[in-house]
Design a protein around this motif. Structure first.
Motif, PDB file in Angstrom:
ATOM      1  N   ALA A  55     -13.914 124.212 -76.078  1.00  0.00           N
ATOM      2  CA  ALA A  55     -13.427 125.009 -77.548  1.00  0.00           C
ATOM      3  C   ALA A  55     -14.427 125.252 -78.642  1.00  0.00           C
ATOM      4  O   ALA A  55     -15.499 124.739 -78.616  1.00  0.00           O
ATOM      5  N   SER A  80     -10.823 124.366 -71.057  1.00  0.00           N
ATOM      6  CA  SER A  80     -10.137 124.000 -72.188  1.00  0.00           C
ATOM      7  C   SER A  80     -10.426 124.847 -73.626  1.00  0.00           C
ATOM      8  O   SER A  80     -11.777 124.763 -73.935  1.00  0.00           O
ATOM      9  N   VAL A  82      -9.040 125.991 -77.805  1.00  0.00           N
ATOM     10  CA  VAL A  82      -8.130 125.637 -78.794  1.00  0.00           C
ATOM     11  C   VAL A  82      -7.931 126.795 -79.697  1.00  0.00           C
ATOM     12  O   VAL A  82      -9.172 126.882 -80.748  1.00  0.00           O
ATOM     13  N   PHE A 109      -4.326 123.693 -76.836  1.00  0.00           N
ATOM     14  CA  PHE A 109      -3.929 122.501 -77.510  1.00  0.00           C
ATOM     15  C   PHE A 109      -3.933 123.278 -78.840  1.00  0.00           C
ATOM     16  O   PHE A 109      -4.348 124.169 -78.980  1.00  0.00           O
ATOM     17  N   TRP A 110      -3.075 122.608 -79.746  1.00  0.00           N
ATOM     18  CA  TRP A 110      -2.785 122.701 -81.126  1.00  0.00           C
ATOM     19  C   TRP A 110      -1.837 123.665 -81.066  1.00  0.00           C
ATOM     20  O   TRP A 110      -1.067 123.990 -80.186  1.00  0.00           O
ATOM     21  N   HIS A 129      -0.509 123.202 -71.357  1.00  0.00           N
ATOM     22  CA  HIS A 129      -0.348 122.762 -72.701  1.00  0.00           C
ATOM     23  C   HIS A 129      -0.299 121.543 -73.128  1.00  0.00           C
ATOM     24  O   HIS A 129       0.448 120.843 -72.862  1.00  0.00           O
ATOM     25  N   ARG A 160      -2.122 115.357 -82.369  1.00  0.00           N
ATOM     26  CA  ARG A 160      -1.191 116.238 -82.687  1.00  0.00           C
ATOM     27  C   ARG A 160       0.012 115.609 -83.072  1.00  0.00           C
ATOM     28  O   ARG A 160       0.778 115.935 -84.105  1.00  0.00           O
ATOM     29  N   TRP A 243     -11.620 123.534 -88.620  1.00  0.00           N
ATOM     30  CA  TRP A 243     -10.339 123.184 -88.043  1.00  0.00           C
ATOM     31  C   TRP A 243      -9.036 123.364 -88.873  1.00  0.00           C
ATOM     32  O   TRP A 243      -9.118 123.299 -90.280  1.00  0.00           O
TER      33      TRP A 243
END
Ligand SMILES: Cc1cc2nc3c(=O)[nH]c(=O)nc-3n(C[C@H](O)[C@H](O)[C@H](O)COP(=O)(O)O)c2cc1C
Length: 499
Positions: A55, A80, A82, A109-110, A129, A160, A243
């Protein structure tokens, strides 16, 4: 270079292992900064599946780490990313690189980003996911994700959802037509056996792999994990720079989470360390890595709720093998009775097997129908603002989740593999825009299920399963009455012209 062992040599093998090309249903979480090539190689060589945590990382670092993994193992692995936390240009470069280097699997993710999923799928990349709710599971699945990770609120790192894994997992399983893995607070074989028994096809482990020799975490961080108790892992919104706002992280409690470093929203940027030539800021999301210097106590020491049960630093391969051994032992304990029953080879066993096979087909048909019901109820819930309607839909959703879980467990007890299908009823019901009409259609669906249950109950001898199916039938009858009286009370006839 070591060769990849046969994909079927694990006692706990699931179809997910075939999809990802690993031997055991154990996955290393794609932890930013921490899951680098050393850890991915160690986990892969031990038969698990590893994600490089990339990420917000530069294409140069991703390329270098990828090449290192490929030079040391033939195992498949993932990268991975993001998207929601990555500047648009960097994200474009990361995606282009994944395509160029033919990365086999990408984990996301997210927020679900449909374009990103579509881009990766078009390049033939398997998309995984991670999700925090059943609604998000539907969105990710509809976008094209081929594997979901249900992340419970116990998880370390960015969290999450709101629900504990034991509640979230059945909800996601009930609506998913793709394999589902489980994450959040899992650190030992008992945890793994439990989530596999619930229907997950793999366990995703994060924090426990931070505390291994190969992880890229700083020794300070690893030692803090070994010393920590479960209650030290707290949720916080204080580590937020770079973020999406109000993202919660689970970290070890510190001067930052106790508010001793000031207000994380009001303060100006303050440098507290350095990582490979760039500054590390107070309230930033960086955790201390091997190459980080500075004030480690004030950095994000991500940890899941299982941290209290991590008592030693181990090589990652040994850690995975230990967890696997424990998981197999616990799996056997859970399924001891069935194993004894299934061992003698004789004519009676053949008859039993045939009967079970036809039972499995019927249970699976019901599972597909219940999954359709769960998805319709969940979707309709998201569309409705009428509190009375919402209450009924919520109860129907919870019921359908419960029966999906029961049916999957029953199928597994009969040595079957629960199917991934969603009944055609889902498409039919979702084609009806009026929520009351859709509800009336759902009631027709309940009728069908009740009929199938009556037929099935005649075939079932096992008293436990008879009881469960009887309860399911009763619950459907109750729901039917409740929906009919709701429709009547709102001036809609029970059939609304659907029959
Ligand atoms: C140190 C750390 C960093 C993480 N970084 C990421 C990340 O970059 N991307 C991601 O999808 N998940 C990330 N996670 C969350 C994991 O994907 C997973 O949900 C979590 O580790 C599971 O809970 P556990 O840590 O209790 O095993 C991170 C977790 C930890 C502990």
């Amino acid at each position: 270079m070591p060769s990849r062992a046969l994909a079927t040599d694990s006692a706990l093998h699931t179809p997910l292992c075939d999809l990802l090309g690993c031997r055991h249903p154990l996955m290393l979480a794609g932890m930013g900064g921490i899951s680098r090539s050393d850890l991915v190689v160690a986990v892969s060589e031990a038969g698990g599946f590893g994600f490089l945590g990339m990420a917000r990382e530069s294409p140069a670092l991703i390329r270098a780490e990828l090449e290192l993994v490929r030079s040391r193992t033939r195992a498949l692995f993932g990268v991975s990313l993001v998207p929601a936390a990555t500047p648009a240009r960097l994200l474009r470069e990361q995606l282009a690189l994944c395509v160029e280097l033919a990365v086999p699997v990408v984990g996301l993710f997210w927020d679900v980003d449909q374009e990103v999923v579509a881009r990766l799928r078009a390049a033939g990349i398997v998309v995984v996911h991670q999700v925090g709710s059943a609604v998000e599971a539907l969105l990710a699945q509809e976008a094209g994700a081929q594997l979901l990770i249900a992340q419970g609120v116990e998880a370390g790192g960015h969290v999450r959802g709101q629900k504990p894994l034991r509640q979230l997992l059945p909800e996601v399983l009930a609506v998913a037509h793709v394999p589902v893995a489980a994450a959040g607070g899992l650190v030992d074989g008992r945890d793994v056996a439990r989530v596999l028994d619930q229907g997950a096809q793999a366990a995703v482990l994060g924090t426990v792999f931070v505390a291994t020799q190969e992880s890229y975490a700083h020794d300070y961080y690893k030692q803090r994990l070994v010393q920590a108790r479960a209650e030290d892992a707290v949720l916080s919104e204080d580590f937020h720079l770079n973020w999406p706002s109000h993202a919660r992280v689970r970290v070890l409690a510190s001067s930052v989470t106790r508010g001793e470093r000031g207000d994380s929203r009001a303060s100006r940027l303050q440098v507290i360390g350095e990582e490979s030539g760039r500054p590390v800021y107070l309230f930033g999301t960086d955790s201390p890595l091997r190459s980080t210097t500075g004030d480690f106590e004030a950095m994000a020491l991500y940890a899941g709720q299982g941290v209290g049960r991590i008592n030693q630093l181990e090589p990652a391969g040994r850690c995975l093998q230990r967890i696997l051994g424990e998981a197999v032992a616990h799996w056997r304990l859970i399924h001891e009775d069935e194993m004894e029953l299934s061992s003698p080879v004789c004519y009676a066993a053949d008859v039993e097997r045939d009967r079970n096979a036809s039972l499995i087909v019927r249970l699976d048909e019901l599972l597909a129908a219940e999954r359709a019901g769960a998805r319709v109820a969940l979707r309709s819930l998201a569309e409705s603002s009428d509190p009375v309607l919402r209450k009924v839909l919520d109860a129907m959703h919870r019921d359908a989740v419960r029966w999906c879980a029961m049916l999957m467990q029953a199928i597994r007890r009969l040595k079957g593999q629960p199917g991934m299908r969603t009944g055609a009823f889902y498409e039919q019901a979702m084609a009806v825009p009026d929520l009351h009409k859709r509800l009336a259609l759902l009631n027709h669906g309940q009728n069908w299920v009740i009929r199938k249950l009556c037929e099935l109950l005649v075939m079932v001898e096992d008293p436990g399963l008879r009881q469960e199916l009887g309860d399911m039938q009763q619950a459907h009858e109750n729901n039917q009455l409740r929906v009919a009286s709701l429709l009547e009370s709102q001036g809609r006839g029970p059939d609304m012209g659907l029959s």
